[in-house]
Design an enzyme around this catalytic site. Structure first.
Site, PDB file in Angstrom:
ATOM      1  N   PHE A   1       0.828  -1.207   0.000  1.00  0.00           N
ATOM      2  CA  PHE A   1       0.000   0.000   0.000  1.00  0.00           C
ATOM      3  C   PHE A   1       0.866   1.263   0.000  1.00  0.00           C
ATOM      4  CE2 PHE A   1      -3.441  -2.850   1.299  1.00  0.00           C
ATOM      5  CZ  PHE A   1      -4.475  -2.338   0.545  1.00  0.00           C
ATOM      6  N   HIS A   2       2.011   1.240   0.661  1.00  0.00           N
ATOM      7  CA  HIS A   2       2.923   2.374   0.585  1.00  0.00           C
ATOM      8  C   HIS A   2       3.423   2.574  -0.852  1.00  0.00           C
ATOM      9  CE1 HIS A   2       3.070   2.169   4.999  1.00  0.00           C
ATOM     10  NE2 HIS A   2       3.598   3.369   4.964  1.00  0.00           N
ATOM     11  N   GLU A   3       3.700   1.479  -1.533  1.00  0.00           N
ATOM     12  CA  GLU A   3       4.150   1.571  -2.923  1.00  0.00           C
ATOM     13  C   GLU A   3       3.049   2.144  -3.816  1.00  0.00           C
ATOM     14  OE1 GLU A   3       6.637   1.370  -6.156  1.00  0.00           O
ATOM     15  OE2 GLU A   3       7.150   0.993  -4.049  1.00  0.00           O
TER      16      GLU A   3
END
Length: 471
Positions: free
Chosen positions: A432-434
């Site tokens: 999700f950070h990516e």
């Protein structure tokens, strides 16, 4: 006989000079030796609050007159005879074994408020010099269109996509209502929830990739899409568990210690409150505060505007000029690249701290106050974390609670080892950070994913177990 204030029949001692004086006795040799053996402080020894008996009389001073005499002594100042004896050069100045305040045995027992204030003063002075130097070198770089410009109108597809995200919680509610009435089978319910949650993420990704939008608009939309996905998963997972518990209790198959905190009910009001509440974990009811503090909310809004402006000032005045005046890190001198990275580290740290304070403290508390949401533990004291794992568990409590409730413990209940469950949780977080960084930038290099996965403290056996599970 006790000395009385009554003028009639009172027995006066000839040694008393006036009504406000206190009867005292000159220290004897025995009292001198007792003074040297005492460990009391100088102030307590010279206070003169204890009553003294006269050797030639059996009269004693009453308690009320003793208090009045002590107050009179304090107003009149230290007794001359006491000062003359107490502060003599022969009085010991060193009585106990003591450590220095900064010694290893004593440093954590002291208050460091003064040092903290000194650090604040130094930071203000140093950063004030940097601000003046930056303004003298680059001038005022923030333009009038920093907050809003005509170019922002081209991001209207992202705005419309943001508004249309409300369709997915409505679809999830319809599925749960059908499941409550037993109109569809359980595996169909699970399949429909998977389709709804997946579409809630893929739809914004396609909109951002097709539109030439600003980075801030893309990041905002991706954050909202990820939040909606996490909330939909929690909503479906919690209702699935409540249905399973309800069916077990109805059939008499539940364990004796099984206790349902909430009855299984599908309410649109509960779902609507959950979708706007500052939490990622669904439950039919939440702890609520009795009222809304309007003045407090207004003060937090003012702080939010101020710190958002500070964050924008740092980005425009410091970070952007450094990036524009820097060479590619892999095309120049390695020492020059290191110097550029270190120069960017300080303003980036300030921006991150402002972002954390604005979002996790100000904005989430404002939202919780407006919704009367009671549980406001949005973060813990991550600044005291001793390991990277401890930091990840403390700095973002809404995501941490979601990971524990809907990913980590379900993995353990299915028989997955603890190390592999931790690795799965980090992989989901890294993914999700990516998405939140790569999709708005239109660059898929897995930088954010790799940066988070490198922080996982897992040995090769955990990796082998996870690879075995995948195969």
């Amino acid at each position: 006989m006790a000395i009385s204030d009554d003028p009639h029949g009172a027995v006066r001692n000839p040694k008393v000079l006036n009504d406000s004086s206190v009867l005292r006795r000159r220290p004897s040799a025995a009292s001198v030796s007792g003074f040297f053996e005492s460990s009391a402080t100088v102030e307590s020894e010279s206070s003169g609050e204890e009553s003294v008996k006269d050797s030639s009389s059996d009269d004693s001073i009453s308690s009320d007159q003793n208090i009045a005499a002590a107050n009179s002594d304090q107003n009149r100042g230290p007794d001359i005879s006491s000062i003359k004896f107490t502060y003599r050069p022969s009085v010991p100045a060193h009585r106990r074994i003591k450590e220095s305040p900064l010694s290893s045995d004593n440093i954590f027992r002291q208050s460091h408020a003064g040092l903290f204030n000194l650090c604040i003063v130094v930071l203000v002075a140093v950063n004030s010099r940097l601000i003046i130097e930056n303004l003298m070198k680059y001038g005022w770089l923030i333009k009038t269109g920093f907050w809003f410009s005509s170019k922002s109108l081209r991001d209207w597809p992202l705005f419309m996509c943001c508004l249309s995200l409300a369709i997915f919680p409505l679809a999830a509610f319809i599925v749960e209502k059908l499941a409550q009435r037993k109109c569809i089978y359980e595996h169909i319910v699970v399949l429909l929830h998977i389709i709804i949650a997946t579409t809630a993420v893929l739809y914004p990704i396609l909109v951002i990739l097709r539109c030439d939008s600003a980075f801030v608009s893309g990041v905002t939309l991706m954050l909202l899409a990820c939040i909606v996905w996490l909330k939909l998963v929690s909503y479906a997972h919690t209702n699935y568990d409540l249905r399973a518990l309800t069916n077990s209790i109805e059939k008499g198959e539940a364990l004796p210690n099984t206790h349902m905190e909430y009855a299984y009910e599908v309410s649109f009001k509960s779902l609507a409150y959950f979708m706007v509440a500052p939490t990622l974990c669904y439950q039919p009811r939440y702890p609520r505060t009795p009222s809304i503090r309007k003045g407090w909310v207004l003060r937090q809004f003012v702080k939010l505007i101020i710190f958002t402006g500070v964050m924008g000032f740092i980005i425009e005045q410091y970070i952007n000029p450094i990036v524009k005046n820097s060479q590619h890190p892999f095309k120049g001198n390695i020492l020059y690249a290191i110097e550029r990275v270190l120069k960017l580290s300080v303003p980036n740290l300030y921006v991150w701290l402002c972002m954390f304070y604005c979002f996790f403290h100000l904005w989430l508390n404002i939202l919780a106050e407006l919704l009367r949401f009671g549980d406001r533990e949005f973060y813990k004291d991550w600044w005291n974390a001793r390991t990277v794992e401890e930091y990840w568990r403390m700095w973002n409590m809404p995501v941490h609670k979601w990971m524990i409730r809907h990913l980590y413990f379900p993995c353990l209940r299915t028989g997955i080892p603890k190390g592999a469950a931790v690795l799965i949780a980090f992989m989901v977080s890294a993914l999700f950070h990516e998405l939140c960084i790569a999709v708005p930038c239109h660059i898929f290099k897995l930088w954010a994913f790799s940066g988070i996965m490198f922080q996982v403290k897992s040995n090769y056996r955990v990796v082998l177990v996870f690879a075995h599970l995948l195969l």
